[in-house]
Design a protein around this motif. Structure first.
Motif, mmCIF file in Angstrom:
data_model
loop_
_atom_site.group_PDB
_atom_site.id
_atom_site.type_symbol
_atom_site.label_atom_id
_atom_site.label_comp_id
_atom_site.label_asym_id
_atom_site.label_seq_id
_atom_site.Cartn_x
_atom_site.Cartn_y
_atom_site.Cartn_z
ATOM 1 N N ALA A 182 5.655 9.743 -1.964
ATOM 2 C CA ALA A 182 4.918 8.484 -1.989
ATOM 3 C C ALA A 182 5.810 7.438 -1.328
ATOM 4 O O ALA A 182 6.940 7.212 -1.761
ATOM 5 C CB ALA A 182 4.595 8.080 -3.417
ATOM 6 N N VAL A 183 5.310 6.815 -0.253
ATOM 7 C CA VAL A 183 6.100 5.841 0.501
ATOM 8 C C VAL A 183 5.430 4.474 0.390
ATOM 9 O O VAL A 183 4.246 4.327 0.689
ATOM 10 C CB VAL A 183 6.209 6.254 1.991
ATOM 11 C CG1 VAL A 183 7.044 5.248 2.758
ATOM 12 C CG2 VAL A 183 6.795 7.651 2.123
ATOM 13 N N ALA A 184 6.207 3.484 -0.053
ATOM 14 C CA ALA A 184 5.730 2.106 -0.165
ATOM 15 C C ALA A 184 6.796 1.185 0.416
ATOM 16 O O ALA A 184 7.903 1.628 0.744
ATOM 17 C CB ALA A 184 5.462 1.754 -1.618
ATOM 18 N N GLU A 185 6.471 -0.078 0.530
ATOM 19 C CA GLU A 185 7.439 -1.051 1.050
ATOM 20 C C GLU A 185 8.691 -1.105 0.179
ATOM 21 O O GLU A 185 9.786 -1.343 0.673
ATOM 22 C CB GLU A 185 6.800 -2.434 1.130
ATOM 23 C CG GLU A 185 5.748 -2.549 2.209
ATOM 24 C CD GLU A 185 5.139 -3.944 2.276
ATOM 25 O OE1 GLU A 185 5.709 -4.882 1.682
ATOM 26 O OE2 GLU A 185 4.092 -4.085 2.922
ATOM 27 N N GLU A 186 8.529 -0.865 -1.122
ATOM 28 C CA GLU A 186 9.651 -0.934 -2.059
ATOM 29 C C GLU A 186 10.564 0.281 -1.984
ATOM 30 O O GLU A 186 11.649 0.284 -2.541
ATOM 31 C CB GLU A 186 9.133 -1.069 -3.500
ATOM 32 C CG GLU A 186 8.278 -2.278 -3.753
ATOM 33 C CD GLU A 186 6.830 -2.084 -3.322
ATOM 34 O OE1 GLU A 186 6.328 -0.938 -3.340
ATOM 35 O OE2 GLU A 186 6.204 -3.078 -2.935
ATOM 36 N N MET A 220 0.842 -1.179 0.000
ATOM 37 C CA MET A 220 0.000 0.000 0.000
ATOM 38 C C MET A 220 0.892 1.248 0.000
ATOM 39 O O MET A 220 1.902 1.300 0.678
ATOM 40 C CB MET A 220 -0.905 -0.013 1.224
ATOM 41 C CG MET A 220 -1.851 1.128 1.284
ATOM 42 S SD MET A 220 -2.999 0.866 2.642
ATOM 43 C CE MET A 220 -4.111 2.153 2.313
ATOM 44 N N VAL A 221 0.494 2.245 -0.755
ATOM 45 C CA VAL A 221 1.262 3.480 -0.857
ATOM 46 C C VAL A 221 0.664 4.526 0.077
ATOM 47 O O VAL A 221 -0.541 4.734 0.115
ATOM 48 C CB VAL A 221 1.255 4.014 -2.307
ATOM 49 C CG1 VAL A 221 2.010 5.319 -2.402
ATOM 50 C CG2 VAL A 221 1.844 2.985 -3.258
ATOM 51 N N GLU A 222 1.538 5.182 0.828
ATOM 52 C CA GLU A 222 1.120 6.280 1.707
ATOM 53 C C GLU A 222 1.707 7.567 1.142
ATOM 54 O O GLU A 222 2.878 7.612 0.765
ATOM 55 C CB GLU A 222 1.650 6.049 3.118
ATOM 56 C CG GLU A 222 1.307 7.157 4.082
ATOM 57 C CD GLU A 222 1.926 6.945 5.458
ATOM 58 O OE1 GLU A 222 2.046 7.941 6.182
ATOM 59 O OE2 GLU A 222 2.299 5.806 5.787
ATOM 60 N N PHE A 223 0.891 8.613 1.060
ATOM 61 C CA PHE A 223 1.349 9.894 0.542
ATOM 62 C C PHE A 223 1.539 10.870 1.691
ATOM 63 O O PHE A 223 0.658 11.013 2.536
ATOM 64 C CB PHE A 223 0.349 10.462 -0.471
ATOM 65 C CG PHE A 223 0.293 9.668 -1.738
ATOM 66 C CD1 PHE A 223 1.192 9.900 -2.760
ATOM 67 C CD2 PHE A 223 -0.649 8.665 -1.898
ATOM 68 C CE1 PHE A 223 1.148 9.158 -3.925
ATOM 69 C CE2 PHE A 223 -0.702 7.916 -3.056
ATOM 70 C CZ PHE A 223 0.199 8.164 -4.075
#
Length: 90
Positions: free
Chosen positions: A27-31, A1-4
């Motif tokens: 944009a923050v994601a696990e990747e 899931m992406v968090e902005f």
């Protein structure tokens, strides 16, 4: 899931009840994460809250930012590009 995450915003009001907002976001994601600039247009609802109508993201690549800045000034015309800036409301 992406968090902005919104890192910084600037806005200018125009017309009766409209605004344009320029925001630096992440944009923050696990990747991993990615920063970009979002340019949004919206209006103020009767309760004073912001309502966004349209938005687009600009990557932070210098050549893309330079291209957009140059072309907006060119297409707006010299009269608008050289107009005195409007003071922002604090």
């Amino acid at each position: 899931m992406v968090e902005f995450k919104t890192l910084k915003t600037e806005e200018i009001q125009f017309g009766n009840n409209n605004f344009i907002e320029v925001a630096r976001k992440e944009a923050v994601a696990e990747e991993g994460s990615n920063e970009f600039v979002a340019i949004s247009r919206g209006y103020y609802a009767p309760d004073g809250s912001k309502r966004f109508k349209k938005s687009f993201a600009v990557p932070l690549a210098p050549e893309v930012v330079d291209f957009i800045c140059t072309k907006v000034k060119e297409m707006a015309g010299e009269d608008l590009a050289q107009a005195e800036p409007v003071e922002e409301n604090s």
